[in-house]
Design an enzyme around this catalytic site. Sequence first.
Site, PDB file in Angstrom:
ATOM      1  N   HIS A 143       0.839  -1.199   0.000  1.00  9.52           N
ATOM      2  CA  HIS A 143       0.000   0.000   0.000  1.00  9.52           C
ATOM      3  C   HIS A 143       0.874   1.249   0.000  1.00  9.52           C
ATOM      4  O   HIS A 143       1.921   1.304   0.666  1.00  9.52           O
ATOM      5  CB  HIS A 143      -0.926   0.003   1.224  1.00  9.52           C
ATOM      6  CG  HIS A 143      -1.969  -1.062   1.179  1.00  9.52           C
ATOM      7  ND1 HIS A 143      -3.310  -0.787   1.091  1.00  9.52           N
ATOM      8  CD2 HIS A 143      -1.878  -2.422   1.196  1.00  9.52           C
ATOM      9  CE1 HIS A 143      -4.004  -1.912   1.072  1.00  9.52           C
ATOM     10  NE2 HIS A 143      -3.141  -2.923   1.131  1.00  9.52           N
ATOM     11  N   HIS A 197      -2.947  -5.257   8.134  1.00 12.14           N
ATOM     12  CA  HIS A 197      -1.906  -4.245   7.935  1.00 12.14           C
ATOM     13  C   HIS A 197      -1.715  -3.456   9.224  1.00 12.14           C
ATOM     14  O   HIS A 197      -1.787  -2.224   9.248  1.00 12.14           O
ATOM     15  CB  HIS A 197      -2.273  -3.326   6.767  1.00 12.14           C
ATOM     16  CG  HIS A 197      -2.128  -3.989   5.439  1.00 12.14           C
ATOM     17  ND1 HIS A 197      -0.949  -4.028   4.739  1.00 12.14           N
ATOM     18  CD2 HIS A 197      -3.035  -4.669   4.684  1.00 12.14           C
ATOM     19  CE1 HIS A 197      -1.118  -4.692   3.609  1.00 12.14           C
ATOM     20  NE2 HIS A 197      -2.377  -5.102   3.554  1.00 12.14           N
ATOM     21  N   ASN A 221       0.656 -11.993   6.881  1.00 12.47           N
ATOM     22  CA  ASN A 221       1.167 -10.959   5.993  1.00 12.47           C
ATOM     23  C   ASN A 221       0.773  -9.568   6.478  1.00 12.47           C
ATOM     24  O   ASN A 221      -0.403  -9.310   6.739  1.00 12.47           O
ATOM     25  CB  ASN A 221       0.678 -11.184   4.560  1.00 12.47           C
ATOM     26  CG  ASN A 221       1.200 -12.490   3.994  1.00 12.47           C
ATOM     27  OD1 ASN A 221       0.437 -13.379   3.659  1.00 12.47           O
ATOM     28  ND2 ASN A 221       2.504 -12.630   3.909  1.00 12.47           N
ATOM     29  N   GLY A 251       1.730 -20.419  -1.622  1.00 13.20           N
ATOM     30  CA  GLY A 251       3.061 -20.930  -1.354  1.00 13.20           C
ATOM     31  C   GLY A 251       4.134 -19.866  -1.265  1.00 13.20           C
ATOM     32  O   GLY A 251       5.282 -20.173  -0.924  1.00 13.20           O
ATOM     33  N   ASP A 277      -6.502 -12.689  -2.973  1.00 12.53           N
ATOM     34  CA  ASP A 277      -5.808 -11.403  -3.070  1.00 12.53           C
ATOM     35  C   ASP A 277      -5.351 -11.182  -4.511  1.00 12.53           C
ATOM     36  O   ASP A 277      -4.296 -10.591  -4.778  1.00 12.53           O
ATOM     37  CB  ASP A 277      -4.619 -11.346  -2.116  1.00 12.53           C
ATOM     38  CG  ASP A 277      -4.151  -9.918  -1.821  1.00 12.53           C
ATOM     39  OD1 ASP A 277      -4.932  -8.974  -2.071  1.00 12.53           O
ATOM     40  OD2 ASP A 277      -3.017  -9.751  -1.350  1.00 12.53           O
ATOM     41  N   LEU A 310       5.918  -8.216  -1.991  1.00 14.32           N
ATOM     42  CA  LEU A 310       4.775  -8.875  -2.615  1.00 14.32           C
ATOM     43  C   LEU A 310       3.638  -7.872  -2.767  1.00 14.32           C
ATOM     44  O   LEU A 310       3.338  -7.106  -1.849  1.00 14.32           O
ATOM     45  CB  LEU A 310       4.319 -10.063  -1.769  1.00 14.32           C
ATOM     46  CG  LEU A 310       5.234 -11.297  -1.781  1.00 14.32           C
ATOM     47  CD1 LEU A 310       4.776 -12.304  -0.719  1.00 14.32           C
ATOM     48  CD2 LEU A 310       5.243 -11.948  -3.152  1.00 14.32           C
ATOM     49  N   ALA A 311       2.992  -7.886  -3.929  1.00 15.01           N
ATOM     50  CA  ALA A 311       1.924  -6.925  -4.231  1.00 15.01           C
ATOM     51  C   ALA A 311       0.715  -7.686  -4.763  1.00 15.01           C
ATOM     52  O   ALA A 311       0.534  -7.844  -5.963  1.00 15.01           O
ATOM     53  CB  ALA A 311       2.399  -5.899  -5.249  1.00 15.01           C
TER      54      ALA A 311
END
Length: 389
Positions: A143, A197, A221, A251, A277, A310-311
């Site tokens: 973000h 988050h 995450n 994974g 996601d 990671l996005a």
Amino acid sequence: MTAKLKISGARIFDGNSFHDDAVLLIEAGQVKGIAPKSAEHDGAATIDASGLLLVPGFVDLQVNGGGGVLFNEQPTVEGIRQICAAHARFGTTALLPTLVTDARDVTSAAIAAGAAAKVAEVPGFLGLHLEGPHLSVARKGAHDPSLIRAMDDDDLKELLACMRAIGCLMVTLAPENVTKAQVKALADTGVIVSLGHSDASFETACAYAQAGVRTVTHLFNAMSGLGHREPGVVGAALASGPLHVSIIADGFHVDPAVMGIAIRGKQGPGRIFLVTDAMSTIGTDLTDICLNGREIRRKDGRLTLANGTLAGADIDMLSSFRFAHETLGLSMEEALRMASAYPADAMGLSSRKGRLLPGTDADFLLLTPELHLQSTWIAGREIFQAGEN
């Protein structure tokens, strides 16, 4: 298509258990029941599904995009329609288009698009998930930190109006930028408040659960981890029975061994459920996409910003279900529940979605014995068949 259907020949999973030598009866887009194969259903068209598995359609509560469309970049009814259609090709029959932290005008456009999508009865559209902007900068993930901010009165009013207009809304937020009173105001109107988050402590996360938080967004995450002296948000997610918890099963976001530990350790009745996601890459050969003016690169099943963060994820729900079953070693029944029944429960929609019981929506999939998708059905209507464009 006729208002009455009879699906015969398949082995049927109703969300709880399998039924052999049975038929699924559908009337006016809803499940009438599961009956012996000899059952009559006056005026019904019969669909022969011999040799296939008939299972509840997947419910995905975090879908950023698909089919080349990213919701942040195209917050419109047509954008929602394309995202839903793209994911139907992978077994998702109900989803929440998800807006990643963005500017106020983009958020408002997304909410207006969601309200219009409900009126238009876009197949597969369940409601909205607003992931941010009220998050923790310390746990921002992909973000844009310049867009993260505290929730103010105007934000709260807009979210409450969104819930009234759409009737199904999930909001991911962090205690760092939202008060418990704001959480309570959202929860009291039926908004599904999700903690994510966040760098919050175990104590703070539990306090916010008491205030009305119902779910936790993508376990492990972008949140404070499980420490032996400070359990963090992860500890609260696993130890708090009422909390439902999403996880990304690709994974990359979480090691399979850790996923297994979490699933075995989750205190009920809340359960761990699958989310994708997914980004706009799903169903396409795109190699690069854009979010908030930043490039996201696609390589070897991963989506990352230039710095390697990671996005989102490059996975669909059918693949997530297979991962849970084949890689994690969960029973087919449990892996299916994680993709359908448990997310429906998390949204308070167990009477409508995620199961094939009398009165639920006739959203289902026909799978081959090898777990390939044969067709996707929403409200008793086939909307995708393998081999068709």
